[in-house]
Design an enzyme around this catalytic site. Sequence first.
Site, short mmCIF file in Angstrom:
data_model
loop_
_atom_site.label_atom_id
_atom_site.label_comp_id
_atom_site.label_asym_id
_atom_site.label_seq_id
_atom_site.Cartn_x
_atom_site.Cartn_y
_atom_site.Cartn_z
N GLY A 184 0.87 -1.18 0.00
CA GLY A 184 0.00 0.00 0.00
C GLY A 184 0.90 1.22 0.00
O GLY A 184 1.83 1.31 0.82
N ASP A 191 -1.53 4.76 -6.21
CA ASP A 191 -0.08 4.60 -5.98
C ASP A 191 0.71 5.77 -6.52
O ASP A 191 1.82 6.06 -6.05
CB ASP A 191 0.41 3.30 -6.61
CG ASP A 191 -0.04 2.13 -5.76
OD1 ASP A 191 -1.21 1.73 -5.88
OD2 ASP A 191 0.77 1.68 -4.93
N ARG A 245 10.17 -1.24 -4.88
CA ARG A 245 8.94 -1.27 -5.70
C ARG A 245 8.87 0.05 -6.49
O ARG A 245 8.98 1.12 -5.90
CB ARG A 245 7.70 -1.46 -4.82
CG ARG A 245 7.71 -2.80 -4.10
CD ARG A 245 6.35 -3.14 -3.50
NE ARG A 245 5.40 -3.48 -4.53
CZ ARG A 245 4.08 -3.59 -4.31
NH1 ARG A 245 3.59 -3.35 -3.11
NH2 ARG A 245 3.26 -3.92 -5.29
N GLN A 276 -5.65 -8.75 -2.22
CA GLN A 276 -5.70 -7.75 -1.13
C GLN A 276 -7.14 -7.47 -0.70
O GLN A 276 -7.40 -7.16 0.47
CB GLN A 276 -5.05 -6.43 -1.58
CG GLN A 276 -3.55 -6.49 -1.77
CD GLN A 276 -3.17 -6.79 -3.20
OE1 GLN A 276 -3.89 -7.46 -3.92
NE2 GLN A 276 -2.01 -6.32 -3.61
N LYS A 336 -3.94 -0.29 -8.27
CA LYS A 336 -3.90 -1.75 -8.42
C LYS A 336 -4.51 -2.20 -9.74
O LYS A 336 -5.55 -1.69 -10.15
CB LYS A 336 -4.63 -2.36 -7.23
CG LYS A 336 -4.69 -3.86 -7.19
CD LYS A 336 -3.34 -4.55 -7.36
CE LYS A 336 -2.28 -4.08 -6.39
NZ LYS A 336 -0.92 -4.57 -6.77
#
Length: 344
Positions: A46, A235, A85, A194, A246
Amino acid sequence: MVNTIEWTDAGVVMIDQTKLPGEETYVTCRTYNEVADAIRTMVIRGAPAIGCAAAMGVALGVQKASDENIDAQVDDICDTLAATRPTAVNLFWAIERMRTLFGKLRREGAAAAAIRQRLIDEAQEVLRDDIASNKAMGRNGAALLPAGGTVMTHCNAGALATGGYGTALGVIRAAVESGNRVAVMANETRPFMQGARLTVWELQQDDIPVTLLTDNMAGYVMRCGEVNAVVVGADRIAANGDVANKIGTYSIAVLAKENAIPFYVAAPLSTLDMNLESGDRIPIEERSPDEVTEIRGRRIAPAKTQVRNPAFDITPSEYVSAIITERGVARAPYVKTLRALAAR
Ligand code: MRU
């Protein structure tokens, strides 16, 4: 509300999100490399939570670094954390915040012990700021949700994905706290699940009614008139309002527009990337094929299957009804409204 991440004398403690909902266990990271591994393997995930973890990772690294060559060591620490990431911009935002403070303290000639303590304080402030932003976002967005309606969400943009309270789930929580008994439809969110594992678990803790859907059911329930609004997190948001979130978010946004359902994005300003004109330049993480060919370690596809596993997609801003931030709600034209919010 669940404690996602915490700074303790023993190290950085995180709830292990790979084990939920079956096991509620906590991992203690004692080195910055362990924090980097936890981000990479999604023990913590997250965008805002990744930012909090990175800030604590830098503080942890500096705490353990020797006084000699400390500048070079800080570069290594920051580079290692930044390589975990690529999509969530909060990661880079948090590292930059820590690196800038370190540089300032070095220029001021602060003692090593004072630098170490200031970085620990700063990392804890990143966490506190994030929770405060989420609560403000909740206050700003709650009124957008239809009274007693059903709100669809995708992935987990809750307390687990942040320092606490959540972005999309924060808006839902704030609506419920203000007396609006909304219900939630959570998409399972293949391949990492998730939605099924984390969002359902988190909402159940708060007694917020939640129904689980597989991802391919979204269009059907929308067409049946069962969804009154969609709220998701982000994000990275480009200057023109294009949203990386996502994988699957784009499909839901298109379906929402087709069915005249408002599609809201809730994100703190640390998720804005004003350096990118549009979403086309947002890097999209490609994760291991195993996440697609296996479910919880059990193979479901034939050997040698060719796989794509982009973890995020881009929703063009034309599908976004509003972006809810801690400073207010932005609507199109986002090039102007986001710039105005960021400058305030
Ligand atoms: O791969 P993940 O689980 O880190 O992806 C998370 C999401 O896409 C969330 O929606 C996003 O980070 C916002 S979280 C408040």
